[in-house]
Write a protein that holds these residues in place. Structure first.
Motif, short mmCIF file in Angstrom:
data_model
loop_
_atom_site.label_atom_id
_atom_site.label_comp_id
_atom_site.label_asym_id
_atom_site.label_seq_id
_atom_site.Cartn_x
_atom_site.Cartn_y
_atom_site.Cartn_z
N PHE A 98 0.81 -1.21 0.00
CA PHE A 98 0.00 0.00 0.00
C PHE A 98 0.85 1.27 0.00
CE2 PHE A 98 -2.66 -3.02 2.51
CZ PHE A 98 -3.77 -3.06 1.68
N SER A 99 0.38 2.26 -0.72
CA SER A 99 0.75 3.64 -0.42
C SER A 99 -0.39 4.19 0.43
CB SER A 99 0.87 4.45 -1.71
OG SER A 99 -0.42 4.71 -2.25
N ALA A 101 -2.32 6.46 -0.42
CA ALA A 101 -3.45 6.76 -1.31
C ALA A 101 -4.39 5.56 -1.41
CB ALA A 101 -2.95 7.15 -2.70
N ASP A 102 -3.84 4.36 -1.38
CA ASP A 102 -4.65 3.15 -1.53
C ASP A 102 -5.61 3.03 -0.36
OD1 ASP A 102 -3.35 1.84 -3.92
OD2 ASP A 102 -1.60 2.17 -2.65
N GLY A 103 -6.89 2.97 -0.67
CA GLY A 103 -7.90 2.87 0.38
C GLY A 103 -7.94 4.10 1.28
N ASN A 104 -7.34 5.18 0.83
CA ASN A 104 -7.20 6.39 1.67
C ASN A 104 -6.63 6.02 3.03
OD1 ASN A 104 -7.37 9.17 2.25
ND2 ASN A 104 -9.45 8.97 3.05
N ASN A 128 -6.82 5.60 8.02
CA ASN A 128 -8.10 4.90 7.88
C ASN A 128 -8.03 3.61 8.71
OD1 ASN A 128 -10.42 3.60 7.04
ND2 ASN A 128 -10.10 4.01 4.85
N LEU A 131 -10.48 0.51 7.86
CA LEU A 131 -10.11 -0.37 6.74
C LEU A 131 -8.89 -1.21 7.09
CD1 LEU A 131 -10.44 -1.41 3.85
CD2 LEU A 131 -9.25 0.62 3.03
N HIS A 149 -0.96 10.66 0.35
CA HIS A 149 -1.66 11.55 -0.60
C HIS A 149 -2.49 12.56 0.19
CE1 HIS A 149 -5.99 9.80 -0.83
NE2 HIS A 149 -5.48 9.57 0.36
N LYS A 151 -5.62 13.48 -0.67
CA LYS A 151 -7.06 13.25 -0.98
C LYS A 151 -7.58 14.23 -2.03
CE LYS A 151 -10.94 10.83 0.32
NZ LYS A 151 -11.80 11.12 -0.82
N ASN A 152 -6.69 15.07 -2.58
CA ASN A 152 -7.06 15.92 -3.71
C ASN A 152 -6.31 15.51 -4.96
OD1 ASN A 152 -8.91 17.69 -2.38
ND2 ASN A 152 -7.14 18.55 -1.31
N LYS B 82 -0.40 4.35 -8.95
CA LYS B 82 -0.62 5.22 -7.78
C LYS B 82 -1.21 6.57 -8.20
CE LYS B 82 0.51 1.87 -5.40
NZ LYS B 82 -0.62 0.95 -5.14
N VAL B 85 -4.89 5.84 -8.66
CA VAL B 85 -5.53 5.65 -7.34
C VAL B 85 -5.74 6.99 -6.65
CG1 VAL B 85 -5.13 4.75 -4.99
CG2 VAL B 85 -4.76 3.27 -6.99
N GLN B 89 -9.32 8.59 -5.61
CA GLN B 89 -9.59 8.97 -4.22
C GLN B 89 -10.11 10.41 -4.16
OE1 GLN B 89 -9.66 7.46 -1.29
NE2 GLN B 89 -8.90 5.44 -1.91
N ALA B 90 -9.53 11.28 -4.98
CA ALA B 90 -9.97 12.68 -5.01
C ALA B 90 -11.42 12.78 -5.51
CB ALA B 90 -9.04 13.51 -5.89
N ASN B 94 -13.21 4.77 -3.41
CA ASN B 94 -12.20 4.21 -2.49
C ASN B 94 -11.31 3.19 -3.22
OD1 ASN B 94 -10.77 4.01 -0.17
ND2 ASN B 94 -12.16 2.53 0.80
N ALA B 95 -10.48 3.73 -4.11
CA ALA B 95 -9.60 2.90 -4.94
C ALA B 95 -8.44 2.32 -4.14
CB ALA B 95 -9.05 3.75 -6.09
N ILE B 96 -8.09 1.09 -4.47
CA ILE B 96 -6.82 0.49 -4.01
C ILE B 96 -6.14 -0.08 -5.24
CG2 ILE B 96 -5.68 -1.26 -2.59
CD1 ILE B 96 -7.83 -1.11 -0.56
N GLY B 97 -4.86 0.22 -5.38
CA GLY B 97 -4.09 -0.27 -6.52
C GLY B 97 -3.47 -1.62 -6.22
#
Lengths: 258, 258
Positions: A98-99, A101-104, A128, A131, A149, A151-152, B82, B85, B89-90, B94-97
């Motif tokens: 995961f980064s 960004a993945d799944g926020n 999160n 999750l 990330h 989120k924007n 990424k 993803v 997310q923005a 709820n994306a996961i790569g």
């Protein structure tokens, strides 16, 4: 409360294939819920050089400009993360890389410093936890790289030690968390030249005393301040030492508690 | 049965930031369970050139040697995945790569060809349908790059169209699956020079007829053979066309059913 082991590894392991293989074998044998956080090592710098990027430094601080962000995303979230995940899968750990960004999973805020523009660097804002707990309960082994990330739509470079501590703090809401930092030494040393002088237990009172006596100084102070901050925010125990301690708990290391 | 939409995008979208942004906006508005599969585009070739790799070709086929595998892992699983993803997310998806190594979602076998050594290329062996279904039910939007693994620690380069069809076939065990291939044309054309000559519906009988009449020929034949194979293995419907059809279903495209 269920236990979670969060382990952070840095460049000294990632840059050495034999060490990494040994570490991943030991890590794969840890029972129960666990999370791995990895730093970057030298390969991002090497890649940056090979495509002709010149490191941007301001006041001695490395700046993550847009081309450098592309490189760290490629190397940390791509090459290193997927390599580790494939190795853990081969050792029958159901790893997912995961980064933030993945799944926020880790949202951060672009650093806004009054005098230094760090570029695309993010300070962790929220995890999160829900999750992440769901994934652990599904027996997934999360493997985090040091990319978050905002989120924007903006990816951000984030310190791996900070990611390990913020994930540990967040998971403490639901689990008993032990956070382990693996580094090149056996722990916090009484004498920085002598790897056998490990201080095996440090609590807050001893830490104050060791600082006054200048046994703990310079770079170890922000590291330990950060540890006590994590402990005060819910993390149960922090260990610092060489990754060999994972195979053999008799190997000296430092345990930090409040 | 719940529905799942699987969409595959290729280089024509990935290489064009404005197209990608528009596609992701449209994709983010699709309701219900969905999966995105992305190819690579030109950036892997550019990166390979910029670090001095020479494409290895045997009998006109591109070979994925070890340095090229490193590049595709970095670019596909790192940079492109990424970026997508973070963009989703923005847009509150709820994306996961994922690569196929993550969660052992797509296990493949290194291609063993009697005369050509393709290098680190994998043919899909199995999909972890259970974990994928769990993720969809947790409202995760999986975003797959075209990297898989052999479960013995080796990452492998895999065709993105194949990943999209194998994921769709596997998901058909649990869901009603519509698979959409987005490409540069509006669909299967009666006259390959005329983008308005879209054949809007093709079934197996019409396909045989169009092949006999040589309306469908060359590169479209393996693509359509692959579609009918997926349909015969459980996929409910396949669409082929330009990604504009996602915003506006009045835009002509080809729908393929048995």
């Amino acid at each position: 409360m269920k236990k979670v082991t969060v382990i952070k590894i840095g460049g000294n392991i990632i840059d050495n294939p034999a060490e990494l293989e040994q570490f991943l074998t030991d890590f794969s044998k840890i029972e129960g819920y666990k999370v791995l956080v990895h730093g970057g090592g030298k390969s991002a710098t090497k890649m940056a050089q090979s495509i002709g990027l010149v490191p941007q430094m301001i006041d001695g601080r490395r700046i993550t400009d847009a081309p450098m962000l592309d490189v760290v995303v490629m190397i940390y979230a791509g090459q290193i993360n997927k390599h580790i995940v494939a190795q853990l899968q081969a050792k029958d750990n159901n790893a997912i890389g995961f980064s933030g960004a993945d799944g926020n999973l880790i949202q951060s805020t672009k650093r806004n410093h009054p005098t230094i523009d760090y570029g695309f660097v993010g300070d962790v804002k929220q995890v999160n936890t829900k999750l992440l707990a769901t994934l652990l309960e599904a027996r997934v082994v999360p493997v985090f790289c040091a990319i978050t990330h905002d989120k924007n739509g903006q990816l951000l470079n984030t310190n791996a030690d900070t990611i390990a501590s913020e994930l540990s703090i967040a998971l403490s809401e639901v689990f008993d968390v032990t956070l382990t930092y693996c580094f090149e030494k056996q722990g916090v040393l009484q004498d920085s030249e002598d790897d056998s002088s490990v201080i095996t237990e440090i609590n807050e009172a001893l830490y104050q005393k060791l600082k006054e006596e200048k046994v703990i100084h310079s770079g170890m102070i922000p590291k330990l301040d950060n540890c006590f901050n994590s402990l005060s925010r819910g993390v149960q125990k922090i260990k610092i030492g060489h990754h060999k301690m994972l195979q053999n708990s008799d190997i000296p290391h430092t345990t930090i508690t409040l």
